[in-house]
Design a protein around this motif. Sequence first.
Motif, short mmCIF file in Angstrom:
data_model
loop_
_atom_site.label_atom_id
_atom_site.label_comp_id
_atom_site.label_asym_id
_atom_site.label_seq_id
_atom_site.Cartn_x
_atom_site.Cartn_y
_atom_site.Cartn_z
N ARG A 25 39.09 52.90 76.07
CA ARG A 25 39.99 54.04 75.88
C ARG A 25 40.86 54.25 77.11
NH1 ARG A 25 40.78 59.47 76.28
NH2 ARG A 25 41.36 60.55 74.38
N ALA A 40 36.18 48.41 70.62
CA ALA A 40 35.77 48.24 72.02
C ALA A 40 34.60 47.27 72.12
CB ALA A 40 35.41 49.59 72.63
N VAL A 100 37.09 53.13 66.69
CA VAL A 100 37.55 52.65 68.00
C VAL A 100 36.37 52.08 68.78
CG1 VAL A 100 38.63 53.32 70.17
CG2 VAL A 100 39.48 54.26 68.02
N GLU A 101 35.20 52.67 68.60
CA GLU A 101 34.00 52.16 69.28
C GLU A 101 33.71 50.73 68.86
OE1 GLU A 101 34.25 55.01 67.63
OE2 GLU A 101 33.71 56.61 69.02
N SER A 119 33.00 48.91 76.99
CA SER A 119 32.47 50.20 76.55
C SER A 119 33.61 51.00 75.95
CB SER A 119 31.87 50.96 77.74
OG SER A 119 32.89 51.41 78.61
N TYR A 120 33.26 51.99 75.14
CA TYR A 120 34.29 52.82 74.52
C TYR A 120 35.15 53.51 75.59
CZ TYR A 120 36.48 56.86 72.41
OH TYR A 120 37.40 57.81 72.04
#
Length: 124
Positions: A57, A46, A42-43, A52-53
């Motif tokens: 999120r 992003a 997921v990072e 940014s993560y």
Amino acid sequence: MNEIFRFFCELLLDESGQNPLHGIIAAGAALLERDPEKRIPVEAVAAELGLSYARFRRLFTRAYKVPPAEYRIRRRIEKIQSLLTGSDLPLKEIADRFGYADVYTFARQFKQCTGITPGQFRKR
């Protein structure tokens, strides 16, 4: 775009009344769904979107009502359900194809999402 600009974009609506970041978050969802067999962090999604993560999120969860990692798991399970009903592949092969460490881990996650085991789902 930098983070300050993105922050202010969240506060504004475009001509259609939509948040301009909606398209960016939808692109993130598409990236998470693109290769369910691969576990794209997921990072990394992003970062590819320039967020940014934590920000990705938060925005993703607001838009889709689930965190991105859970969304990815749900979409993967949906694809696996199609495979279970449309093929006779052994569970081991399905687990391998979708990047699970073993059949036990696959079956546990499948049951957490659906309430039944992959074998029970296939028998239906």
